[in-house]
Scaffold this motif. Sequence first.
Motif, PDB file in Angstrom:
ATOM      1  N   GLY A   1      -4.274 -19.029  32.347  1.00 33.29           N
ATOM      2  CA  GLY A   1      -5.506 -18.004  32.297  1.00 33.29           C
ATOM      3  C   GLY A   1      -5.057 -16.447  32.701  1.00 33.29           C
ATOM      4  O   GLY A   1      -5.280 -15.582  31.807  1.00 33.29           O
TER       5      GLY A   1
ATOM      6  N   ARG B   1      -1.544 -28.223  38.499  1.00 35.70           N
ATOM      7  CA  ARG B   1      -2.270 -27.783  39.386  1.00 35.70           C
ATOM      8  C   ARG B   1      -1.715 -27.878  40.787  1.00 35.70           C
ATOM      9  O   ARG B   1      -2.241 -27.985  41.838  1.00 35.70           O
ATOM     10  CB  ARG B   1      -3.625 -28.702  39.562  1.00 35.70           C
TER      11      ARG B   1
ATOM     12  N   GLY C   1      -1.629 -24.589  39.085  1.00 37.07           N
ATOM     13  CA  GLY C   1      -0.445 -24.613  39.553  1.00 37.07           C
ATOM     14  C   GLY C   1       0.513 -23.487  39.147  1.00 37.07           C
ATOM     15  O   GLY C   1       1.260 -22.838  40.168  1.00 37.07           O
ATOM     16  N   THR C   2       0.510 -23.280  38.174  1.00 44.31           N
ATOM     17  CA  THR C   2       1.602 -22.051  37.709  1.00 44.31           C
ATOM     18  C   THR C   2       1.324 -20.754  38.195  1.00 44.31           C
ATOM     19  O   THR C   2       1.984 -20.043  38.829  1.00 44.31           O
ATOM     20  CB  THR C   2       1.751 -22.045  36.138  1.00 44.31           C
ATOM     21  N   GLY C   3       0.003 -20.234  37.746  1.00 42.50           N
ATOM     22  CA  GLY C   3       0.088 -18.853  38.105  1.00 42.50           C
ATOM     23  C   GLY C   3      -0.407 -18.559  39.288  1.00 42.50           C
ATOM     24  O   GLY C   3       0.223 -17.815  40.183  1.00 42.50           O
TER      25      GLY C   3
ATOM     26  N   GLU D   1     -15.220 -26.377  39.443  1.00 39.34           N
ATOM     27  CA  GLU D   1     -13.917 -26.547  38.889  1.00 39.34           C
ATOM     28  C   GLU D   1     -13.187 -27.660  39.920  1.00 39.34           C
ATOM     29  O   GLU D   1     -11.842 -28.129  39.606  1.00 39.34           O
ATOM     30  CB  GLU D   1     -13.115 -25.491  39.012  1.00 39.34           C
TER      31      GLU D   1
HETATM   32  N1  LIG Z   1     -11.439 -15.762  32.507  1.00 37.81           N
HETATM   33  C1  LIG Z   1     -10.479 -16.731  32.202  1.00 37.81           C
HETATM   34  N2  LIG Z   1     -10.051 -17.658  33.299  1.00 37.81           N
HETATM   35  C2  LIG Z   1      -9.406 -18.675  33.029  1.00 37.81           C
HETATM   36  C3  LIG Z   1      -8.830 -18.740  31.600  1.00 37.81           C
HETATM   37  N3  LIG Z   1      -8.160 -19.797  31.782  1.00 37.81           N
HETATM   38  C4  LIG Z   1      -8.099 -20.403  32.735  1.00 37.81           C
HETATM   39  N4  LIG Z   1      -8.914 -19.708  33.594  1.00 37.81           N
HETATM   40  C5  LIG Z   1      -8.942 -19.737  35.105  1.00 37.81           C
HETATM   41  O1  LIG Z   1      -7.748 -19.921  35.562  1.00 37.81           O
HETATM   42  C6  LIG Z   1      -7.871 -20.929  36.570  1.00 37.81           C
HETATM   43  C7  LIG Z   1      -6.366 -21.698  36.565  1.00 37.81           C
HETATM   44  O2  LIG Z   1      -6.079 -22.209  35.426  1.00 37.81           O
HETATM   45  P1  LIG Z   1      -4.768 -22.176  34.439  1.00 37.81           P
HETATM   46  O3  LIG Z   1      -4.577 -20.789  34.371  1.00 37.81           O
HETATM   47  O4  LIG Z   1      -5.091 -22.850  33.418  1.00 37.81           O
HETATM   48  O5  LIG Z   1      -3.786 -22.727  35.676  1.00 37.81           O
HETATM   49  P2  LIG Z   1      -2.300 -22.498  35.336  1.00 37.81           P
HETATM   50  O6  LIG Z   1      -1.489 -21.199  36.230  1.00 37.81           O
HETATM   51  O7  LIG Z   1      -1.949 -22.561  33.923  1.00 37.81           O
HETATM   52  O8  LIG Z   1      -1.592 -23.606  36.131  1.00 37.81           O
HETATM   53  P3  LIG Z   1      -1.428 -25.365  35.705  1.00 37.81           P
HETATM   54  O9  LIG Z   1      -1.951 -25.551  34.468  1.00 37.81           O
HETATM   55  O10 LIG Z   1      -1.776 -26.037  36.919  1.00 37.81           O
HETATM   56  O11 LIG Z   1       0.263 -25.193  35.484  1.00 37.81           O
HETATM   57  C8  LIG Z   1      -9.025 -21.854  35.795  1.00 37.81           C
HETATM   58  O12 LIG Z   1      -9.245 -22.795  37.056  1.00 37.81           O
HETATM   59  C9  LIG Z   1     -10.021 -20.926  35.328  1.00 37.81           C
HETATM   60  O13 LIG Z   1     -11.003 -20.564  36.309  1.00 37.81           O
HETATM   61  C10 LIG Z   1      -9.369 -17.743  30.588  1.00 37.81           C
HETATM   62  O14 LIG Z   1      -8.450 -17.712  29.460  1.00 37.81           O
HETATM   63  N5  LIG Z   1     -10.062 -16.958  31.017  1.00 37.81           N
END
Ligand SMILES: Nc1nc2c(ncn2[C@@H]2O[C@H](COP(=O)(O)OP(=O)(O)OP(=O)(O)O)[C@@H](O)[C@H]2O)c(=O)[nH]1
Length: 440
Positions: free
Chosen positions: A31, A88, A127-129, A160
């Motif tokens: 995200g 996650r 998990g990451t962000g 979610e």
């Molecule tokens: N607005 C927006 N929100 C997003 C997007 N992608 C993910 N999200 C949000 O971000 C949250 C975290 O998901 P990710 O960013 O995929 O998680 P990550 O930090 O990559 O962590 P892991 O995949 O577990 O390693 C999700 O639950 C969504 O609510 C995007 O492109 N735009």
Amino acid sequence: MEQTLQNREQQLSHENKEMSFRFGFLGLGMGGTSIASACADVETNITNKKYPYSALLINTNQIDFDKVTPRNPNTVKFLIGDGKGAGRDINMGESLYIEKAEEIDKLVTTQFSQSDFVWLVVGLGGGTGTGSVIQGIKTLMTNGFKKKFGLILTLPRFVEGHTVINNALQRLQKIYAAMQGLGPIILVDNQKLFDEYRNEHPQGSIADYLTYSNKYVADALHDLNTVTASYLPVGEYHFDSSEFRKMLQTPGLIHFARFSAKSATIDAGQGLSYSTKLKQEIDNGVLSSGYNLEQAKQVAVSVLANKSDSKRLYTFEFVEQLESLIASTALAAKEKPVALYEYESRRQDNNVYFYSVFAGLDFPEARISALMDAERQFEEIQKANEEAKKKDLFAGFQASSNNKQSEDLSFDDLFGDKNDDNSSDKLNDDFDDLAKRFNL
Ligand SMILES: Nc1nc2c(ncn2[C@@H]2O[C@H](COP(=O)(O)OP(=O)(O)OP(=O)(O)O)[C@@H](O)[C@H]2O)c(=O)[nH]1
Ligand SMILES: [Mg+2]
């Protein structure tokens, strides 16, 4: 003076907007990297710099990373971990970031060497962000961006699930506790943006929605950055770059609202129409809502009108209407300025644009409580499921040990005899009674 203004005016076409700040975007997780990448893809023609912003994108997942395709050639991607993601798991996300913290320090220093202010961008829930957001703050604070960084955080949608909402709440709690020492925070409420998008695009997909929402965040921020720098101020007050800087240095949440209306529909003497609409839009917000605006420490309202309309529109009454709206909305703000601007008539549309910004706010209480309620509900469902699992449908029943094919089964196989450990004594006793009664 006249000459300077004229020169300036010539620059001020719609396409040639100046900016207050050169933003950098440090995106973490899918995200975070998607939004940061969209923000750095904003293009302008000013001083031949097509892409005024820069981004550093960090993720643990190679597949997700490949999906983020920046147009800005200066955007840098940095993969941490083994490319398989953090699934996650916020502890894993944080450890993977820490392992590469020194390299990230160096990348931040080079990538943001031209940036005035850096936004740390994270989609809360993964998990990451989410796992590395606190470490990301450390990176910025210790590499020259103390008091020069802010956070852009997305809030998850209610559907979610437990892990996502729990992860988000864990980090929000930490950020909340440290908020007064941090820069401004912009919340992007995925539930709100998703609902709005779905209403307008019933046939759309989640992927379309995400692309739209990322561009929407990028445009909203760029708008704010240009309206403070690009247009000709009319009247005594100007919400300029230094005012915007003050906002960016105010800890707490930033909330903004905007709307535009055809200038012909706005009558300066009928404040109700535009000030009611502005109030409505302030309540709706652009990226999130639900703030207690009475706590705002800084407020600004900017109005932008075509040069010919501005003469008709910018009356004392018009300004007083807006001033009293702001005064009654943001009671605690020290300054409640209304800044008026005009743009060149050659701009294609004849709209009047209203922008409002509130800084230094607390978290939107109802939205955070709703996330906690959702989390509690998930926990209750989980508990009920575990209890249902524990409950044995055949409690008290002792299984028979026979596995023979049905045609081979004798009566004893079916019901056992008295000496069979697996048989039920009670059943056999009952059977004995029956046998005696029927002389079997
Ligand atoms: N607005 C927006 N929100 C997003 C997007 N992608 C993910 N999200 C949000 O971000 C949250 C975290 O998901 P990710 O960013 O995929 O998680 P990550 O930090 O990559 O962590 P892991 O995949 O577990 O390693 C999700 O639950 C969504 O609510 C995007 O492109 N735009
Ligand atoms: Mg991911």
